[in-house]
Design a protein around this motif. Structure first.
Motif, PDB file in Angstrom:
ATOM      1  N   VAL A 291     -13.414 104.689   3.509  1.00  0.00           N
ATOM      2  CA  VAL A 291     -14.461 104.037   2.729  1.00  0.00           C
ATOM      3  C   VAL A 291     -14.261 102.528   2.822  1.00  0.00           C
ATOM      4  CG1 VAL A 291     -13.117 104.168   0.584  1.00  0.00           C
ATOM      5  CG2 VAL A 291     -15.602 103.927   0.464  1.00  0.00           C
ATOM      6  N   ASP A 292     -15.376 101.787   2.901  1.00  0.00           N
ATOM      7  CA  ASP A 292     -15.290 100.327   2.904  1.00  0.00           C
ATOM      8  C   ASP A 292     -14.930  99.842   1.506  1.00  0.00           C
ATOM      9  OD1 ASP A 292     -15.935 100.037   5.586  1.00  0.00           O
ATOM     10  OD2 ASP A 292     -18.094  99.980   5.192  1.00  0.00           O
ATOM     11  N   ALA A 293     -13.893  99.046   1.417  1.00  0.00           N
ATOM     12  CA  ALA A 293     -13.458  98.541   0.114  1.00  0.00           C
ATOM     13  C   ALA A 293     -12.589  97.315   0.321  1.00  0.00           C
ATOM     14  CB  ALA A 293     -12.695  99.630  -0.650  1.00  0.00           C
ATOM     15  N   ASP A 294     -12.244  96.672  -0.785  1.00  0.00           N
ATOM     16  CA  ASP A 294     -11.447  95.451  -0.744  1.00  0.00           C
ATOM     17  C   ASP A 294      -9.981  95.664  -1.092  1.00  0.00           C
ATOM     18  OD1 ASP A 294     -13.769  93.716  -0.262  1.00  0.00           O
ATOM     19  OD2 ASP A 294     -14.328  94.256  -2.313  1.00  0.00           O
ATOM     20  N   LEU A 295      -9.701  96.655  -1.959  1.00  0.00           N
ATOM     21  CA  LEU A 295      -8.338  96.887  -2.430  1.00  0.00           C
ATOM     22  C   LEU A 295      -8.043  98.371  -2.522  1.00  0.00           C
ATOM     23  CD1 LEU A 295      -8.143  94.387  -5.444  1.00  0.00           C
ATOM     24  CD2 LEU A 295      -7.206  94.029  -3.154  1.00  0.00           C
TER      25      LEU A 295
END
Length: 484
Positions: A291-295
């Motif tokens: 999944v695209d995510a930052d953290l």
């Protein structure tokens, strides 16, 4: 007695830890240290039994933590001798949260050839049937624990030695059991034929150690020798370790959830680091459910190794977005409804500066009822997260465990009544994905995944495939999974 965290009831709980030492001076002190290392396996109560040539058998059983009960000189002086066994517990049978001191192990019995004490990790699935039969024949039970059945079965045996009587008793027992026991001169360890619950052997100078996990060997400086095999009995005395297999040999079905959650990450299971298994679970999760995510943030502390593995595989930065209050212990104020409604905030707090505006992947070990997951999600959103994605380091828990794990009734398990998408909607998160059962098997070293015809582990809580029929529960109306 109230639970340690009355608002934190959304985890499966291992119900016991066992430890025994022979051939050392002041064995009780080593047992207390071992039990302290096994405290994660049972925080409700603990007990130690020792034997000394002059003082005979002595015992101490207490509610609460090992550190609060078995560290004072006044208590430990009452437990002399070179031989000792101990036990930490949650409730294994009887009324949860209403345990009497008589239910706290180890149990002791006086036989014609001398006394013996026994401590048991696991669950006897035919305990009710055995108890009825024993009571009809005149046995008088002192506790509500299923483990007491073993003592009564030993008392009725005609075996010529205590190990012989234990063998005969355990052949009548069904379910999961790892046992440490002691006579005046011997330390005894036994695992059930499927080896569902763990038990390991260690060496401490001229003495020997039995323990639920290797981390408890480390704390006393003992050398890990090997695991007790499924269906094996070891009898240890001054002459060393004698081993034999009193049960019909069967394929091992070790509890796979030990790798996921129960065991400490610094323990070794089946020759494999628990930490490495959990890290690899995160790797598999990242492959199966990207999944695209930052953290990538763990739900402390059990989600941390899997979150590290997910971060390493995905390339998404790992961050401690949630901090755990390490000094929680028992709630320091009366758990009123208002306090209960504070949810996990007394235990966990979000790093707002880190989370604000970020797409966050939360990695947790399991979802049971889903109540804690919802509270954590709300905390993350309140801190300003842009998105919340759950990745779970075990398959959906859809079936109760009857082999020594405190599991809710099936209708209270979220995965028993909802699909993955329904659970996502219920938790109100942007996405929710569990590791597959095959992925979990790959993570713990089975390259080809789960063999459906001959599973390598007990995974009944995920699959509904019970390796030992839960006789007592079937009598009470439990319905097993229909054959496919």
């Amino acid at each position: 007695m109230p639970p340690a965290h009355p608002f934190d009831d959304d985890k499966l709980k291992e119900e016991c830890g066992i430890f025994g030492v022979v051939g050392v001076s002041d064995a009780a002190n080593f047992v207390a240290l071992g039990l302290h290392a096994l405290q994660h396996r049972g925080q409700e109560a603990g007990g130690i039994v020792t034997h000394d040539a002059e003082a005979g058998f002595n015992s101490a059983r207490r509610f609460g933590y090992v550190r609060d009960n078995f560290t004072s000189q006044s208590v430990m002086e009452t437990l002399p001798g070179p031989l000792a066994i101990g036990h930490v517990r949650y409730s294994t049978a009887g009324s949860k949260g209403q345990t009497a001191i008589r239910d706290v192990q180890p149990f002791f019995g006086e036989f014609s050839m001398g006394g013996a004490a026994i401590a048991h990790n696991g669950n006897i699935t035919n305990a009710n049937a055995l108890r009825r039969e024993l009571i009809e024949r005149g046995s008088i039970f002192q506790s509500s624990s299923d483990s007491e059945c073993i003592i009564h079965l030993m008392a009725r045996s005609m075996g010529r030695s205590i190990p012989d009587r234990m063998e005969e008793a355990l052949r009548k027992v069904e379910g999961a059991f790892s046992v440490v026991a002691m006579t005046r001169t011997k330390l005894i360890g036994v695992r059930d034929p499927l080896g569902v619950r763990p038990l390991v052997l260690g060496k401490l100078g001229d003495g020997w150690v039995l323990s639920s996990e290797t981390c408890a060997l480390d704390i006393i400086g003992a050398e890990f020798i090997r695991e007790i095999e499924a269906g094996e009995m070891v009898v240890i005395n001054d002459e060393g370790v004698q081993s034999h297999f009193p049960f019909r040999r069967a394929k091992s079905r070790f509890c796979i959830f030990e790798h996921v959650y129960f065991s400490r990450p610094d323990s070794i299971l089946g020759g494999r680091s628990v930490y490495e298994s959990r890290r690899q679970i995160g790797v598999e999760l990242a492959k199966e459910a990207p999944v695209d995510a930052d953290l990538v943030c763990p739900v402390p502390d059990s989600g941390t190794p899997a979150a590290i593995g997910f971060s390493q595989e995905s390339g998404i930065p790992f961050a401690l977005g949630i901090t755990r209050n390490q000094y929680m212990g028992r709630t320091f104020i009366e758990p009123t409804e208002q306090i209960r409604n504070m949810g996990v905030r007394l235990k966990l707090n979000v790093n707002r500066g880190l989370i604000r505006g970020k797409r966050v992947i939360l990695v947790d070990d399991s979802v049971v009822r889903g109540t804690t997951s919802r509270k954590i999600k709300e905390m993350i959103l309140d801190a300003g997260a842009a998105e919340v994605h759950f990745r779970i380091a075990s398959p959906p828990t859809a079936w109760p465990c009857f082999y020594g794990v405190d599991t809710p009734q099936r209708e209270k398990l979220l995965a028993a009544t909802m699909s993955e998408e329904e659970m996502r909607a219920h938790l109100e998160v942007d996405s929710l994905k569990f590791i597959s059962l095959d992925g979990l098997y790959r993570a713990v070293g089975q390259a080809n995944g789960r063999d459906a015809d001959s599973p390598q582990y007990c995974d009944a809580c995920f699959s509904g495939d019970y390796p030992v029929r839960p006789v007592d529960m079937l009598e009470q109306g439990f319905e097993m999974k229909a054959a496919e």
